[in-house]
Design an enzyme around this catalytic site. Sequence first.
Site, mmCIF file in Angstrom:
data_model
loop_
_atom_site.group_PDB
_atom_site.id
_atom_site.type_symbol
_atom_site.label_atom_id
_atom_site.label_comp_id
_atom_site.label_asym_id
_atom_site.label_seq_id
_atom_site.Cartn_x
_atom_site.Cartn_y
_atom_site.Cartn_z
ATOM 1 N N ASN A 121 48.406 -0.217 26.059
ATOM 2 C CA ASN A 121 49.178 0.363 27.233
ATOM 3 C C ASN A 121 50.162 -0.566 27.691
ATOM 4 O OD1 ASN A 121 50.220 1.452 29.408
ATOM 5 N ND2 ASN A 121 48.177 1.836 30.592
ATOM 6 N N LYS B 73 52.630 -0.258 29.923
ATOM 7 C CA LYS B 73 52.634 -0.252 31.428
ATOM 8 C C LYS B 73 54.345 -0.282 31.436
ATOM 9 C CE LYS B 73 48.050 -1.192 32.930
ATOM 10 N NZ LYS B 73 47.227 -1.571 33.566
ATOM 11 N N HIS C 40 45.977 8.024 34.145
ATOM 12 C CA HIS C 40 46.121 6.828 34.489
ATOM 13 C C HIS C 40 45.645 6.685 36.061
ATOM 14 C CE1 HIS C 40 46.395 2.391 34.751
ATOM 15 N NE2 HIS C 40 46.060 2.244 33.541
ATOM 16 N N GLU D 245 46.805 4.503 37.858
ATOM 17 C CA GLU D 245 48.104 3.925 38.548
ATOM 18 C C GLU D 245 48.898 5.379 38.976
ATOM 19 O OE1 GLU D 245 49.284 1.046 35.673
ATOM 20 O OE2 GLU D 245 47.587 -0.347 36.368
ATOM 21 N N GLU E 270 38.094 3.792 32.802
ATOM 22 C CA GLU E 270 38.913 2.827 33.305
ATOM 23 C C GLU E 270 38.429 2.308 34.829
ATOM 24 O OE1 GLU E 270 42.586 1.498 30.826
ATOM 25 O OE2 GLU E 270 43.156 2.717 32.507
ATOM 26 N N GLY F 83 43.841 -5.315 35.465
ATOM 27 C CA GLY F 83 44.620 -6.169 35.948
ATOM 28 C C GLY F 83 44.143 -7.031 36.794
ATOM 29 N N SER G 6 40.683 -5.050 31.790
ATOM 30 C CA SER G 6 40.546 -6.624 31.616
ATOM 31 C C SER G 6 40.044 -6.882 30.315
ATOM 32 C CB SER G 6 40.103 -7.501 32.734
ATOM 33 O OG SER G 6 40.819 -7.200 33.787
#
Length: 251
Positions: free
Chosen positions: A9, A11, A95, A97, A167, A173, A212
């Site tokens: 991904n 991003k 996701h 985010e 996730e 991150g 991660s």
Amino acid sequence: MRRKLVVGNWKMFGRLMKNQALLQGVSEGVRQLKGADFAVCVPYPYLAQAQSMLQGGNVSWGAQNLSQFEEGAYTGEVASGMLVDFACSYAIIGHSERRALYGESDEIVAQKFAAAQQAGLTPILCVGETLAERESGVTEAVVARQLDAVIEGFGVAALARAVVAYEPVWAIGTGKTASPEQAQAVHAFIRQRMAKHDARVAENLCLLYGGSVKAGNAAELFAMPDIDGGLIGGASLVVDDFVAICRAAQQ
Ligand code: 13P
């Protein structure tokens, strides 16, 4: 036996020149790896680049989001049919985010999931708890609620043509990976919950871990019985790291 899958991904990272080296490096680096499936989900403007550089190889490509609507006056949105025009295989849906920064509710995520499937794309449905939710002991309840939004809307059979990515938000991150045991526990929970609806769908469901994942921890995560691969953020932007993670998925 379930086949392992590793998805990058990207991003909101990339530029034409940089992507060229990354796509070429990944494509060459995994060419000989036959024991797993691989994909990259790139920003919309680079789908054509991904298509032209990856077609004919063993790395698929896809998007990181899509609109729940087929077409219409939705300025700035991208429809599932447009992704199909660029031969996408996957679309990441829900996701964390998108949920946190763009207000995507479970209901909207479910609608996007359906839009992806109707267009023939494989949705990669993301679920996961925040640190506060984990610490207050509601991880399973949160993940169950996120999954139920799709199951209640479209039936468990819809998950037979999908990928689910667990996730944990606190691991994204942050460099703070869930331990293989922590990840396995939630993966097993997801599979058992599916099995209550349909044992075959549960058994065949491809369940990725994301948060991660690095070259150094991928193998121990992928060795867990209910972890079928990874959804990779930062490390998918570095050829050697991503290829090493793909290699770790080889069976
Ligand atoms: P990182 O691998 O950078 O933690 O990101 C994970 C992720 O969000 C993949 O979708």
